[in-house]
Design a protein around this motif. Structure first.
Motif, PDB file in Angstrom:
ATOM      1  N   ARG A  83      -4.785   7.491   4.079  1.00 36.38           N
ATOM      2  CA  ARG A  83      -4.208   6.256   4.598  1.00 36.38           C
ATOM      3  C   ARG A  83      -3.376   5.625   3.486  1.00 36.38           C
ATOM      4  O   ARG A  83      -3.516   6.003   2.334  1.00 36.38           O
ATOM      5  N   PRO A  84      -2.528   4.675   3.832  1.00 37.74           N
ATOM      6  CA  PRO A  84      -1.848   3.923   2.765  1.00 37.74           C
ATOM      7  C   PRO A  84      -2.903   3.204   1.913  1.00 37.74           C
ATOM      8  O   PRO A  84      -3.827   2.611   2.456  1.00 37.74           O
ATOM      9  N   LEU A  85      -2.777   3.302   0.585  1.00 41.67           N
ATOM     10  CA  LEU A  85      -3.798   2.778  -0.323  1.00 41.67           C
ATOM     11  C   LEU A  85      -3.168   1.875  -1.379  1.00 41.67           C
ATOM     12  O   LEU A  85      -1.998   2.028  -1.723  1.00 41.67           O
ATOM     13  N   PRO A  86      -3.981   0.954  -1.946  1.00 43.83           N
ATOM     14  CA  PRO A  86      -3.496   0.166  -3.086  1.00 43.83           C
ATOM     15  C   PRO A  86      -3.130   1.088  -4.253  1.00 43.83           C
ATOM     16  O   PRO A  86      -3.661   2.199  -4.361  1.00 43.83           O
ATOM     17  N   GLN A 139      -5.708   3.084  -6.319  1.00 39.34           N
ATOM     18  CA  GLN A 139      -6.428   4.158  -5.637  1.00 39.34           C
ATOM     19  C   GLN A 139      -5.543   5.372  -5.362  1.00 39.34           C
ATOM     20  O   GLN A 139      -6.009   6.496  -5.408  1.00 39.34           O
ATOM     21  N   VAL A 140      -4.268   5.118  -5.063  1.00 36.26           N
ATOM     22  CA  VAL A 140      -3.419   6.249  -4.662  1.00 36.26           C
ATOM     23  C   VAL A 140      -3.105   7.146  -5.853  1.00 36.26           C
ATOM     24  O   VAL A 140      -2.998   8.367  -5.719  1.00 36.26           O
ATOM     25  N   HIS A 190       0.865  -1.172   0.000  1.00 29.62           N
ATOM     26  CA  HIS A 190       0.000   0.000   0.000  1.00 29.62           C
ATOM     27  C   HIS A 190       0.905   1.227   0.000  1.00 29.62           C
ATOM     28  O   HIS A 190       2.004   1.201   0.543  1.00 29.62           O
ATOM     29  N   TYR A 191       0.429   2.277  -0.652  1.00 33.33           N
ATOM     30  CA  TYR A 191       1.245   3.475  -0.830  1.00 33.33           C
ATOM     31  C   TYR A 191       0.584   4.646  -0.132  1.00 33.33           C
ATOM     32  O   TYR A 191      -0.602   4.898  -0.335  1.00 33.33           O
ATOM     33  N   GLN A 192       1.365   5.363   0.689  1.00 36.46           N
ATOM     34  CA  GLN A 192       0.805   6.524   1.386  1.00 36.46           C
ATOM     35  C   GLN A 192       1.424   7.810   0.841  1.00 36.46           C
ATOM     36  O   GLN A 192       2.648   7.933   0.788  1.00 36.46           O
ATOM     37  N   ARG A 224       2.096  -5.170   3.195  1.00 34.81           N
ATOM     38  CA  ARG A 224       1.083  -5.905   3.936  1.00 34.81           C
ATOM     39  C   ARG A 224       1.084  -7.339   3.455  1.00 34.81           C
ATOM     40  O   ARG A 224       1.512  -7.605   2.338  1.00 34.81           O
TER      41      ARG A 224
END
Ligand code: C2E
Ligand code: MG
Ligand code: MG
Ligand code: MG
Length: 278
Positions: free
Chosen positions: A263-266, A269-270, A43-45, A63
């Protein structure tokens, strides 16, 4: 006799010990296969520019999508991965995947961002570490200025001469280096001028109460001033409220990262946030 004195507690203790050992073995075995089974995800923040409000970077946070247990957070498996040495292949997988992802975003026409990747001590001390990094960059086609490696103070201070040599090589390649969780480690300031780093990341414990606590606000001000006088950029971690953002902006913090923004997202989405201004 043990039974008389509280047999239940005794039994509970041994049972949970066995259970814990067994659970650890099971976890270790399944972690061994996690890469091959494609169970790891990143996941990328976003990292937000303090002045423009734009996304200028993302941090890759791994994750584990366990087939039975669901999404497992890094704090629950990174320590085991470090103990068993599995952190080395996991870390390489994260690095390669994150660099490839960043190149794919650039190729798709998104505004370019810097990819921040966390390193473990074992990875950092692997033979030919810098050679491995340049191979990943060559294989993925990512330009080095779009990669930033994050190490903690404790990793950096374990062998200072080695650290200086490696950071010099990475710096010469054009890769950024951030000290992660700054302020929580040994906090020996003398190394700051010896390590050729580019960025300090203020640990979120200082950010948490900064709007309420004069002491925390003072520490943040001091870290930002120190960094700027050393020509380093500063990132504040764990920004959750508009008050914290305002306080950091007033102190000219270069970048912010936290649940207030995202938040950290896939990956899918990011990327939609890259054109967005907070
Ligand atoms: P870190 O490098 O300090 O990463 C920041 C952590 O803070 C992340 O937790 C992130 O989700 C969390 N965070 C971000 N904004 C906020 C906020 O506003 N509030 C709060 N309460 N938390 C926030 P995460 O993803 O659980 O990662 C925990 C740690 O696990 C990381 O801390 C890093 O030390 C380690 N880690 C994660 N991915 C990797 C990896 O690929 N390799 C290695 N070696 N370590 C990793
Ligand atoms: Mg980090
Ligand atoms: Mg951190
Ligand atoms: Mg942290």
């Amino acid at each position: 006799r043990a039974k008389e004195q509280g047999g239940d507690a005794y039994q509970f203790y041994t049972k949970s010990m066995n259970e814990r050992v067994l659970e650890r073995m099971l976890l270790e075995n399944s972690l061994r296969q996690a890469i091959d089974n494609n169970e790891l995800v990143i996941h990328y923040q976003p990292l937000i520019d303090g002045t423009t409000g734009r996304t200028v970077g993302v941090e890759a946070l791994v994750r584990w999508l366990h087939p039975e247990r669901g999404l497992i957070q890094p704090m629950e498996f990174i320590p085991l991965a470090e103990e068993t040495g599995l952190i080395v292949p996991i870390g390489e997988w994260v690095l390669r995947t994150a660099c490839a992802q960043n190149k794919a975003w650039q190729d798709a026409g998104y505004p370019p961002v810097v990819m921040a990747v966390n390193l473990s001590g074992r990875q950092f001390r692997q033979p030919d570490f810098t050679g491995r990094i340049s191979k990943v960059l060559a294989a993925t086609g990512l330009a080095p200025e779009y990669l930033e490696l994050e190490i903690t103070e404790s990793i950096a201070l374990e062998d200072v001469e080695y650290t200086i040599a490696i950071l010099k090589e990475l710096g010469a390649m054009g890769i950024g280096i951030a000290i992660d969780d700054f302020g929580t480690g040994y906090s020996s300031l003398s190394y700051l001028k010896r390590f050729p780093i580019t960025t300090l990341k203020i640990d979120r414990i200082f950010v948490q109460d900064a709007a309420k606590s004069q002491q925390d606000a003072a520490i943040i001000s001091a870290i930002i001033l120190l960094a700027h006088n050393l020509n380093l950029k500063v990132v504040a971690e764990g920004v959750e409220t508009p008050e914290q953002r305002l306080l950091l902006r007033e102190r000219h913090c270069n970048m912010m990262q936290g649940f207030l923004f995202s938040r950290p997202l896939p990956a899918e989405q990011v990327a939609s946030l890259f054109d967005f201004c907070w």
